[in-house]
Structures are given as structure tokens and as C-alpha cells.
Design a protein around this motif. Structure first.
Motif, PDB file in Angstrom:
ATOM      1  N   SER A  28      33.021  19.252   4.593  1.00  8.98           N
ATOM      2  CA  SER A  28      32.919  18.922   6.019  1.00  8.98           C
ATOM      3  C   SER A  28      34.113  19.532   6.742  1.00  8.98           C
ATOM      4  O   SER A  28      35.085  19.975   6.120  1.00  8.98           O
ATOM      5  CB  SER A  28      32.897  17.403   6.227  1.00  8.98           C
ATOM      6  OG  SER A  28      34.194  16.862   6.121  1.00  8.98           O
ATOM      7  N   VAL A  29      34.049  19.528   8.050  1.00  8.25           N
ATOM      8  CA  VAL A  29      35.126  20.138   8.850  1.00  8.25           C
ATOM      9  C   VAL A  29      36.420  19.340   8.759  1.00  8.25           C
ATOM     10  O   VAL A  29      37.487  19.823   9.147  1.00  8.25           O
ATOM     11  CB  VAL A  29      34.695  20.275  10.326  1.00  8.25           C
ATOM     12  CG1 VAL A  29      33.553  21.269  10.461  1.00  8.25           C
ATOM     13  CG2 VAL A  29      34.307  18.915  10.909  1.00  8.25           C
ATOM     14  N   ASP A  30      36.349  18.114   8.241  1.00 11.85           N
ATOM     15  CA  ASP A  30      37.547  17.285   8.131  1.00 11.85           C
ATOM     16  C   ASP A  30      38.169  17.327   6.742  1.00 11.85           C
ATOM     17  O   ASP A  30      39.239  16.741   6.524  1.00 11.85           O
ATOM     18  CB  ASP A  30      37.202  15.821   8.472  1.00 11.85           C
ATOM     19  CG  ASP A  30      36.715  15.669   9.903  1.00 11.85           C
ATOM     20  OD1 ASP A  30      37.292  16.348  10.784  1.00 11.85           O
ATOM     21  OD2 ASP A  30      35.776  14.903  10.141  1.00 11.85           O
ATOM     22  N   ASP A  31      37.549  18.007   5.797  1.00  8.96           N
ATOM     23  CA  ASP A  31      38.067  18.047   4.427  1.00  8.96           C
ATOM     24  C   ASP A  31      39.311  18.917   4.318  1.00  8.96           C
ATOM     25  O   ASP A  31      39.506  19.860   5.096  1.00  8.96           O
ATOM     26  CB  ASP A  31      37.009  18.604   3.466  1.00  8.96           C
ATOM     27  CG  ASP A  31      35.948  17.577   3.123  1.00  8.96           C
ATOM     28  OD1 ASP A  31      36.144  16.403   3.464  1.00  8.96           O
ATOM     29  OD2 ASP A  31      34.930  17.957   2.529  1.00  8.96           O
ATOM     30  N   ARG A  32      40.087  18.604   3.305  1.00 10.06           N
ATOM     31  CA  ARG A  32      41.266  19.404   3.000  1.00 10.06           C
ATOM     32  C   ARG A  32      41.474  19.301   1.489  1.00 10.06           C
ATOM     33  O   ARG A  32      41.458  18.202   0.928  1.00 10.06           O
ATOM     34  CB  ARG A  32      42.473  18.863   3.754  1.00 10.06           C
ATOM     35  CG  ARG A  32      43.696  19.798   3.793  1.00 10.06           C
ATOM     36  CD  ARG A  32      44.713  19.212   4.767  1.00 10.06           C
ATOM     37  NE  ARG A  32      45.982  19.924   4.740  1.00 10.06           N
ATOM     38  CZ  ARG A  32      46.237  21.023   5.443  1.00 10.06           C
ATOM     39  NH1 ARG A  32      45.296  21.539   6.214  1.00 10.06           N
ATOM     40  NH2 ARG A  32      47.431  21.601   5.387  1.00 10.06           N
ATOM     41  N   GLY A  33      41.671  20.437   0.808  1.00  8.97           N
ATOM     42  CA  GLY A  33      41.777  20.375  -0.636  1.00  8.97           C
ATOM     43  C   GLY A  33      42.547  21.533  -1.227  1.00  8.97           C
ATOM     44  O   GLY A  33      42.727  22.576  -0.590  1.00  8.97           O
ATOM     45  N   VAL A  34      42.988  21.334  -2.490  1.00  2.00           N
ATOM     46  CA  VAL A  34      43.706  22.391  -3.216  1.00  2.00           C
ATOM     47  C   VAL A  34      42.887  22.816  -4.430  1.00  2.00           C
ATOM     48  O   VAL A  34      42.237  21.995  -5.080  1.00  2.00           O
ATOM     49  CB  VAL A  34      45.117  21.943  -3.649  1.00  2.00           C
ATOM     50  CG1 VAL A  34      46.037  21.842  -2.465  1.00  2.00           C
ATOM     51  CG2 VAL A  34      45.070  20.639  -4.429  1.00  2.00           C
ATOM     52  N   PHE A  35      42.966  24.094  -4.718  1.00  2.00           N
ATOM     53  CA  PHE A  35      42.229  24.731  -5.811  1.00  2.00           C
ATOM     54  C   PHE A  35      43.286  25.340  -6.734  1.00  2.00           C
ATOM     55  O   PHE A  35      43.896  26.352  -6.401  1.00  2.00           O
ATOM     56  CB  PHE A  35      41.319  25.807  -5.214  1.00  2.00           C
ATOM     57  CG  PHE A  35      40.338  26.430  -6.154  1.00  2.00           C
ATOM     58  CD1 PHE A  35      39.222  25.740  -6.597  1.00  2.00           C
ATOM     59  CD2 PHE A  35      40.496  27.752  -6.574  1.00  2.00           C
ATOM     60  CE1 PHE A  35      38.292  26.336  -7.421  1.00  2.00           C
ATOM     61  CE2 PHE A  35      39.574  28.357  -7.406  1.00  2.00           C
ATOM     62  CZ  PHE A  35      38.466  27.644  -7.839  1.00  2.00           C
ATOM     63  N   ILE A  36      43.534  24.690  -7.867  1.00  2.00           N
ATOM     64  CA  ILE A  36      44.607  25.111  -8.765  1.00  2.00           C
ATOM     65  C   ILE A  36      44.008  25.875  -9.945  1.00  2.00           C
ATOM     66  O   ILE A  36      43.146  25.345 -10.655  1.00  2.00           O
ATOM     67  CB  ILE A  36      45.421  23.897  -9.261  1.00  2.00           C
ATOM     68  CG1 ILE A  36      46.034  23.156  -8.066  1.00  2.00           C
ATOM     69  CG2 ILE A  36      46.510  24.327 -10.239  1.00  2.00           C
ATOM     70  CD1 ILE A  36      46.739  21.855  -8.434  1.00  2.00           C
ATOM     71  N   VAL A  37      44.461  27.109 -10.125  1.00  2.00           N
ATOM     72  CA  VAL A  37      43.895  27.987 -11.149  1.00  2.00           C
ATOM     73  C   VAL A  37      44.877  28.092 -12.309  1.00  2.00           C
ATOM     74  O   VAL A  37      45.983  28.631 -12.165  1.00  2.00           O
ATOM     75  CB  VAL A  37      43.610  29.393 -10.580  1.00  2.00           C
ATOM     76  CG1 VAL A  37      42.933  30.253 -11.632  1.00  2.00           C
ATOM     77  CG2 VAL A  37      42.753  29.287  -9.323  1.00  2.00           C
ATOM     78  N   LEU A  38      44.471  27.591 -13.494  1.00  2.00           N
ATOM     79  CA  LEU A  38      45.356  27.586 -14.658  1.00  2.00           C
ATOM     80  C   LEU A  38      44.972  28.639 -15.688  1.00  2.00           C
ATOM     81  O   LEU A  38      45.437  28.585 -16.829  1.00  2.00           O
ATOM     82  CB  LEU A  38      45.350  26.192 -15.308  1.00  2.00           C
ATOM     83  CG  LEU A  38      45.836  25.046 -14.414  1.00  2.00           C
ATOM     84  CD1 LEU A  38      45.895  23.745 -15.199  1.00  2.00           C
ATOM     85  CD2 LEU A  38      47.190  25.358 -13.804  1.00  2.00           C
ATOM     86  N   ASP A  39      44.131  29.580 -15.307  1.00  2.00           N
ATOM     87  CA  ASP A  39      43.785  30.702 -16.182  1.00  2.00           C
ATOM     88  C   ASP A  39      44.634  31.895 -15.754  1.00  2.00           C
ATOM     89  O   ASP A  39      44.464  32.445 -14.658  1.00  2.00           O
ATOM     90  CB  ASP A  39      42.293  31.028 -16.065  1.00  2.00           C
ATOM     91  CG  ASP A  39      41.834  31.999 -17.136  1.00  2.00           C
ATOM     92  OD1 ASP A  39      42.640  32.866 -17.549  1.00  2.00           O
ATOM     93  OD2 ASP A  39      40.664  31.918 -17.557  1.00  2.00           O
TER      94      ASP A  39
END
Length: 924
Positions: free
Chosen positions: A873-884
């Protein structure tokens, strides 16, 4: 601390019961549960046993022990149960308490969730219990069909039963007791006539749960039967009287009426991208165009599909329908009912939607009558029968997907589905009430028909469809491949033969009138003997094949339980294959000889008095003929576009045949007959992805690409973090680093963290490392295949206030995660497929660079789709952590970063990952 058994007669009120029940079960029962170190008694020990004796809602006594195993408790078991070695070091061994347990249980019926596991485990430890057993899992699949998972945790949450701590024996026992009583209450609410019918069949067969239904029937004796439904009709909106021609501009303007639409659609927000998709679809319809549309997440695809179809319905000059192909069934149902009703309410014109599935997914009433009147039913068949009888009273579509269908039930499904080979069509006495034909006739008259991809392949060519919309089109190749594939095993062939010779097989059902006229008893008896001999020859052939498979596994030094071998030209040159080939040829000759005799019998049975049995025998003949033809291709030589292989999973041997390419099928069966075709996906974001999709489905340049951006501001809403000093996932120290990062993020976020892994083994390892440390912080860890299957872990994750979910990439490709449940998505490994898969290997042959042409584009599609779970949604906020670390070290790593829709990418040392991620999430 070790809890000794204790008994009491007047317990304090049990907090696990949330709602008092007037209708209950009058017998005294014992609820039982074990916690063990392994799933089999020869390899594992009991570490906790608990039981509760109850009558109605009153607990009469409780029994609980921790017991000392013969060795250390495996880490995975401690992670699941919370029981660690120091808790059982002074506990008695199970052998010291088993007599007390037997005395406590006595002769009372035993209640439990999947209770056969507990009773069989006890038997392996020398405790043989012959008591009646009431399995709450089996009862729940019959009485709570609306749930996709029937785990104890999901059921207690759904039915508002207090369940303090799962996988601790006494808590599970008390929850099972309350669940049993709640399910008994549901039996009291069953249509009295249905309850009578279940009991009528149950008394003929050895079925433990019959006593529960009989007890309730006795309590309700004398009630009148309510008229059962033939089929529940979906809610319809009254026809609108104003049927003026409405222009596209006016339809588009409807989406801007925010306040008006909020009354109809909860949390409605205007999305220009939704209107853009609507415009493109209408252009495709009116111009009979072919297009590939990248419609990013949050566009509002489904409403756009239906509004475009509704517009086409009122504007069209012909009687052609629009087909919308979506998956899974729950989405098909949603579009054809709730979403369709919204469209009816927000547009000024009428349109008629319909849902149509592959006909084999519908119940055949004629075959069902045959099945339920068999003189002998196994326990599994009786349970399936009870499930079907309960469901038929409330069925909406007549589809097996409306029920909680277990693995064993699928064998019953084969015998009662609407397979065309067993269909009498208009000559059937149940034709007017046929689920499939009612659905098909409705689809013929509808403006829009909702399919899934394989149902459209199976049924779409029979309908007047001109315009087709494929949703999530990147799944087409996989689903069409599955639809066109063929698998066979000794069990599958023997099962088909048993329909002929096993009492009461089709051959025994030949009516006496037919025997008196053209068919003799000796002819039938001879065929029954032949069918039995063919089953023996089936066993012989698969025995030869099994020896070959085991030899190859040994020669290739393949470890583990699972082994596959592509039956390519090289393998067919092996001297050992000659024996398999010879055995296969002999078996195929014998099968054709048997089918020739069966065909002669069918010719003799072409008479009105034998119409039904002729249809059934003809269907069985066609099944066996098709099986023999496919086996002949596998053993002798597949066609040019096919790949054959064998697989050995433990001792289960299976042969498979699949097409290498599905483009020709798609072109000839669906696309050639369509006016417009719109392939819509949320992951076709660049030319590499689109070119790969075109190549896999054989689509030409006439398919123009259109990009419709997602309504999200990814640069502000999502951040990618790549640790610069993380080691490879197989190197020492990797899992310790992963554990520290997950612990840090999950603690700060109070859960809301998902780890996406490349394999089930990785899920297991990470779960084992994290479950206990996070439990100490009141955060529950759920692992796919450990905490349960897909439906269970999904439902439990949704309902937990603080949880971490560890799953495979494939899980995230198929399941939607609510935005409020996810703030941090951690990638354990890039989503490359298994290069050893026979079909993948065969499809890669002939390409100069299989990795660049196949493996990498496929991984990029999955990668982007997994990422898109983060923002909903337009209110979401998130982090995408890449461990490869391959995103940094491999030459193709930059492709993965470029394939993400955000430029917010930070490279930092692993020690700073949690701090930087948390600071960014807080900086709004």
C-alpha cells in the motif's frame, strides 16, 4: 521441573473453554498427546506425555509427565517444543510411567489431533491401545471445510478456543478436548437427514468415528429432515432498467468518485494506473490486439479486468465472451462473486459472470451414487464419503476445491469426478442437477468467464470466447506443462485395474439381462482373472525398473532419499536398460491383449439395458489405453518435444513424461481462436524479462509491450541493504551472521520479519538456530515444513502478534502477505532453480548459454516477485536485506539489483545492517 501425574474430582473452571455449550458428548473420554524426538518410534523417544479425562465440558482428571529420552533431544525438537535436555535430566524414562498412563486411560475413547500418530508411537514403545479413537483432525476436515489448514493451532484460533502453548502436551490435550466438543456441537447443527444418511452408511463399515455421529443422531432422534440444497445460488444484483450505451470516458470517470466508491469498496483509493490498465484492455478488446502488459503491484488489476469485461459486454455486437484466467480457486471465487457484485454496483449496466473449472474438479452425482453404495468401503473411503455428504448439503459450485480434501481423498476423487470418459451426458438421470453441466451452460450465456490457467486450457476451447486476459502470465508455462504432463506408477496403474476386478469392480456390475443376451458369466470371469494377472505383471515390470533405478543411483553415488534420472539417448544405450526395455515391451503387449478382450466385451454391451455399465467400462478402458500409450512412449521413445524421466523417492518409483515446450499447445488451443489476448503480469519490468517470456511461450513481435507503473513510490518506501562482508551461504560463519541480523531486526520490529530461503533444508537449519532464542523474547518462529505446511504456517503467521516466518521462495511466489505483517524481508539465497531437474535440463539443451537464456531470467522474475511482497500500500515502508554475496561477487549480481524498482540501495558492513535498517524505518 518434572510435573507428576495428579487426579482431582472437582477441578476449577477450565479457562480453555470460551463459550459454554448446551449440546455436548455424554461419554467419558480421554484426550491424549505426546511430544517425541522423532516421527517414528524405532528412531525416537517420548519426552512428554499428557492426558485429560473429561465428560462433557468437565475435566475429571489430568495426567502429565516429562520423560527422559535415551539420548540428547535434537535441536530441531527443542526449537519446536521448547523442551531442552536440562528439563528432562532427572525425569523418569517412559517405561516407568507407561503403566500409569494405561491405567489412567482405561477403556475410554481416546481423543486427539491426528491421534493415530500418538497411538502408533505408543504401540512402538510397548503400549498397545485398542480403545475407540476420535481424531479431531479428521472431524475438522469434515465439519470446518471453510479452512484451508486444519492444524490444531489454526482451528483453535478460528473457533476462539484458548490454546496457551502449542507443542506442549498438556496444552495441546486441553485444546484438543475443547476442539472435540466444539466439533460435536457442529454435528448437532448438521441437517438431520444428512446425519441419518451418514449413519446409515457408517453402520455398514468399520469406521471409528461412526460412534460420534451415532451418539448425536440418538440425541436428535425424532427431528424432521430439512430439505437439502441442490446447489446454493450466488447472490445476484437485480437487473438495471437503464441500459443506455455508456462511453469509456464515463466509465473511467467512475473511478474518480472516491466518496461514492468508499461506500461500496472498503478503503477505496483512486489509482490512475488502474484506469490506465482499463484503457489498455479495452483497446485490446476493440482492436483484437495482442499485448504483454506489465501492471505493477497495487494497480488494482482484478477490478480493472471485470470493469473492462463489463464494458465490453454492453458494447459488443456479437455474443462472444471475455475469459479471465486467474489462480488460485479462492481468487476465481472472489472475482465471480464479491468483485463481480462491486462492478454491478459501480457501473450503470448489467453483465453476467460465471466460474468454470476443469470438469474433473466437479463431483459427478451418478458416480457418487455408485461409490457410496459399494458393499465395502475402507476407513479412508468412509471418511471421504462422510465429508462429501456433509458438503453436498451446502455446496455452492460442486467443486472439490470447496472442501478440505486430504491426500487420501484424491483417490476417491478419481472415482466420483466428472471425467468426460465416464460421462453419459444428456442420457444421465442426474443431468439436470449436474454441477459441471450447470456451470458450463451458465458460462455459455455469460459475458465473462473466470477460469484458472489449466481450466481455460481444458474447457475454454468449447466456449464462444473471443477475448482472453491471462493474469500473472509468468505462471503459464509451469501450469500448462503440469496440465500436459503424465505421471504413472505401479500404484496408479493397479488402482485403474482394480476398478475392473476388485469387488465390486465394473465387471461384476454387468447386469444380469446383459449376461443372458450377449455376454456370458464365463467371459466376465475370464476378464476378471486377466485383470488380476495384469496387476501381477505390473508389479513385475516395476520391480525390474526399480532394480535399474537403484543401480543407477548407486553408480552415480547420489545421496539422500530423492533421485531422478532423465531417460535420454545416452541412458537408453546402457546395457542395463535393455532388460527394462524388454520387460516393458512384454508388459505393453500383455496390456494391449487384455484391452483387446475388454473392447470385445464393450461391443457386446452396446445395448440400452447396459448403458451405464458400458459407459463405466468404456471409461476404464480409455484410462488404461491412455496409460499404456504413454508408457509405450516412455519406455520405447518419447516424441521430439517430450522428455521422459524416472524418479525414486525412498521406495516410491514414478515415471514422468512432459513437453519441453508448451508454445505450440497455447497457439493451437487458445490463441488461434481468440480475437484479443492480454498477458498481464506484475514482474515484466524490463526487456530481459519480456524476451524470456516471449521465447518460452513462442510469442511473436505482434505482442506489444505496455508498462503500467505501480502506484507506490518505491524510492521512498523500500530500501535494499547489502552487507559488503557477508560470506557465502556454505562457508563458516554465515549462519551466525544471519542469526544476528534476524535476531536484531525481529527484536526491534517485534516480529514482522520473513526469511526467504532457497530450500527446505535451509528453512530447517535457520529455524533450529532461531526458534528458542526468539521464543525467550516472546517472538514465535514459524518454519515451512516444520511448523506445518503452507496453509498452516500462513494462517498462523497472520494470527500471531509477534512472529518470524521462514519459508522458501516458492511460498512467497504463491501466497500474499498482508502489509501489516511484514516490515523486513531477508533473502537467504538468490532464487535460482534446481539445475538437476530433468525438465529444466532438457529445456536448456541446444542453447549456447543455458544460464543466460534460461536460469538467470527465471531467477530474476522470481526475485522481483518476492521483493513485491514488501510493499502493498502507499503507506507501507520496508527493508529488503540481501545475504547472498553473489549480488556483489558474481558477474551477474548487478542484474538482480537493477531488476528491483527502487534506487534506495545501501552497501554496508554486516555489523551495521540492523542499525541502518532500523534508522531508515524510523525516519519517516
Amino acid at each position: 521441573m518434572i510435573t507428576r501425574s495428579f487426579f482431582y474430582l472437582s477441578p476449577s473452571p477450565n479457562p480453555a473453554t470460551m463459550t459454554p455449550m448446551k449440546l455436548t458428548f455424554p461419554k467419558t473420554c480421554v484426550a491424549l498427546d505426546l511430544e517425541t524426538t522423532d516421527l517414528t518410534p524405532n528412531r525416537g523417544d517420548i519426552i512428554e506425555v499428557a492426558a485429560a479425562k473429561f465428560k462433557g465440558d468437565k475435566v475429571l482428571a489430568e495426567f502429565q509427565f516429562l520423560t527422559k529420552p535415551s539420548g540428547k533431544i535434537p535441536a530441531i525438537v527443542s526449537a519446536i517444543t521448547g523442551i531442552v535436555d536440562k528439563q528432562v535430566v532427572e525425569a523418569p524414562p517412559f517405561a516407568d510411567v507407561k503403566d500409569d498412563l494405561v491405567k489412567f486411560i482405561g477403556k475410554h475413547p481416546i481423543v486427539g489431533h491426528n491421534i493415530n500418530f500418538d497411538i502408533n508411537f505408543l504401540a512402538g514403545k510397548g503400549v498397545e491401545l485398542t480403545n475407540p479413537r476420535y481424531d479431531t483432525w479428521k472431524l475438522a476436515t469434515m465439519l470446518v471445510p471453510e479452512l484451508s489448514s486444519h492444524s490444531l493451532e489454526v482451528l483453535t484460533n478460528y473457533l476462539k478456543i484458548k490454546h496457551i502453548e502449542s507443542h506442549r502436551a498438556l496444552d495441546d490435550v486441553l485444546a484438543s478436548k475443547d476442539l472435540f466438543l466444539r466439533l460435536v456441537k457442529r454435528i448437532y447443527e448438521v441437517n438431520y437427514g444428512v446425519l441419518q444418511e451418514i449413519n446409515r452408511y457408517a453402520v455398514k463399515h468399520d469406521w471409528g468415528l461412526a460412534a460420534v455421529f451415532k451418539q448425536v443422531l440418538s440425541a436428535r432422534r425424532g427431528e424432521k429432515e430439512k430439505k437439502s440444497k441442490v446447489i446454493a445460488k450466488p447472490k445476484t444484483t437485480p437487473k438495471k432498467t437503464d441500459q443506455r450505451r455508456v462511453g469509456l470516458t464515463e466509465i473511467e470517470a467512475l473511478f474518480k468518485k472516491k466518496e461514492q466508491l468508499k461506500k461500496i469498496i472498503t478503503n477505496y483509493e483512486f489509482r490512475p494506473s488502474q484506469v490506465a490498465l482499463l484503457q489498455q484492455l479495452v483497446k485490446d478488446f476493440t482492436g483484437s490486439k495482442q499485448s504483454i502488459i506489465n501492471a505493477g503491484p497495487g494497480v488494482g488489476r482484478y477490478l480493472a479486468y471485470l470493469v473492462a469485461a463489463a464494458y465490453q459486454a454492453q458494447a459488443k455486437k456479437t455474443s462472444q465472451s471475455v475469459a479471465i484466467s486467474v489462480s488460485p480457486f479462492s481468487l476465481q471465487k472472489q472475482l465471480s462473486t464479491e468483485e463481480a457484485e462491486i462492478v454491478q454496483n459501480i457501473t450503470p449496466f448489467n453483465f453476467t459472470p460465471a466460474l468454470l473449472e476443469d470438469r474433473r474438479k466437479y463431483l459427478c452425482r451418478r458416480r457418487f451414487e455408485q461409490f457410496k453404495n459399494k458393499p465395502e468401503l475402507s476407513t479412508a473411503q468412509m471418511e471421504a464419503l462422510a465429508k462429501l455428504l456433509l458438503w453436498l448439503d451446502i455446496a455452492q459450485f460442486g467443486l472439490f476445491t470447496e472442501m478440505a480434501w486430504s491426500y487420501e481423498d484424491y483417490r476417491v476423487e478419481e472415482q466420483v469426478n466428472c471425467d468426460v470418459k465416464y460421462c453419459l451426458q444428456k442420457n444421465c438421470s442426474y443431468y439436470q442437477d449436474c454441477f459441471y453441466y450447470n456451470a458450463f451452460q451458465k458460462a455459455q450465456k455469460s459475458d465473462v468467464v473466470i477460469f484458472n490457467h489449466t481450466a481455460l486450457a481444458a474447457e475454454g476451447k468449447s466456449l464462444r470466447i473471443k477475448n482472453v486476459i491471462f493474469d500473472e502470465a509468468q505462471e503459464l508455462e509451469k501450469q500448462f506443462t503440469h496440465y500436459l504432463s503424465f505421471q504413472l506408477s505401479e500404484n496408479s496403474i493397479t488402482r485403474k485395474l482394480s476398478w475392473l476386478d476388485h469387488d465390486p469392480g465394473f465387471l461384476q456390475l454387468i447386469p444380469r439381462k446383459a449376461l443372458l443376451k450377449k455376454v456370458t458369466k464365463s467371459q466376465v470371469a475370464a476378464l476378471i482373472r486377466q485383470a488380476t494377472k495384469i496387476k501381477d505383471k505390473t508389479t513385475l515390470f516395476f520391480g525390474v525398473l526399480g532394480i535399474f533405478a537403484s543401480q543407477q543411483k548407486q553408480d552415480l553415488a547420489v545421496g539422500g532419499d530423492y533421485f531422478t534420472l532423465t531417460l535420454d539417448i545416452d541412458v537408453r544405450q546402457y546395457p542395463e536398460w535393455d532388460r527394462v526395455k524388454q520387460a516393458g515391451q512384454n508388459y505393453i503387449v500383455d496390456m494391449y491383449a487384455f484391452l483387446a478382450q475388454l473392447d470385445k466385451l464393450l461391443v457386446s454391451l452396446k445395448q440400452k439395458s447396459a448403458q451405464e455399465i458400458h459407459c463405466d467400462l468404456s471409461g476404464a478402458y480409455q484410462d488404461l489405453y491412455d496409460t499404456t500409450k504413454e508408457l509405450e512412449k516412455i519406455i520405447l521413445q518419447p516424441e521430439a518435444n517430450e522428455v521422459a524421466w524416472l524418479s525414486l523417492n525412498n521406495n516410491y518409483l514414478q515415471l514422468s513424461l512432459s513437453p519441453q515446450q508448451v508454445g505450440d499447445f497455447l497457439q493451437s488451443n487458445l490463441l488461434a481462436k481468440s480475437g484479443s489476448v492480454s498477458f498481464v503480469s506484475s514482474v515484466f519490468n524490463n526487456q530481459t524479462n519480456t524476451d524470456y517470456f516471449r521465447e518460452r511461450l513462442g510469442l511473436g513481435e505482434e505482442y506489444n509491450q505496455h508498462d503500467i507503473a505501480a502506484p507506490y513510490q518505491y524510492d521512498q518506501q523500500a530500501k535494499v541493504i547489502v552487507p559488503t562482508d557477508i560470506v557465502g551461504h556454505n562457508q563458516p560463519g554465515f549462519h551466525q551472521d544471519l542469526q544476528r541480523i534476524v535476531m536484531g531486526m525481529a527484536t526491534k520490529l517485534k516480529g514482522k520479519t520473513i526469511i526467504s530461503c532457497g530450500s527446505r533444508a535451509a528453512v530447517r537449519k535457520i529455524f533450529t538456530d532461531l526458534a528458542l532464542p526468539l521464543k525467550e523474547k516472546s517472538i514465535k518462529v514459524l518454519g515451512l515444513g516444520i511448523s506445518g505446511g503452507e496453509d498452516k504456517v500462513k494462517q498462523e503467521y497472520f494470527h500471531q502478534d509477534q512472529a518470524v516466518l521462514i519459508v522458501t521462495h516458492e511460498f512467497l511466489l504463491k501466497n500474499e502477505i498482508p502489509s501489516e505483517k511484514l516490515a523486513c524481508l531477508i533473502i537467504h539465497k538468490l532464487p535460482f532453480g534446481f539445475f538437476s531437474d530433468p525438465l529444466t535440463t532438457a529445456r536448456s539443451q541446444g542453447g549456447q548459454n543455458a544460464f543466460q537464456q534460461s536460469a538467470l531470467p527465471e531467477a530474476l522474475l522470481k526475485w522481483r516477485q518476492v521483493f513485491q511482497q514488501l510493499i502493498k500500500s502507499v503507506d507501507d515502508r520496508g527493508v529488503f536485506i540481501v545475504l547472498d554475496n553473489r549480488v556483489e561477487t558474481a558477474r551477474y549480481g548487478a542484474e538482480f539489483i537493477k531488476n528491483l524498482p527502487t534506487s534506495q540501495v545501501e552497501y554496508c558492513p554486516k555489523a551495521q545492517v540492523v542499525t541502518h535498517a532500523w534508522e531508515w524505518l524510523q525516519d519517516k
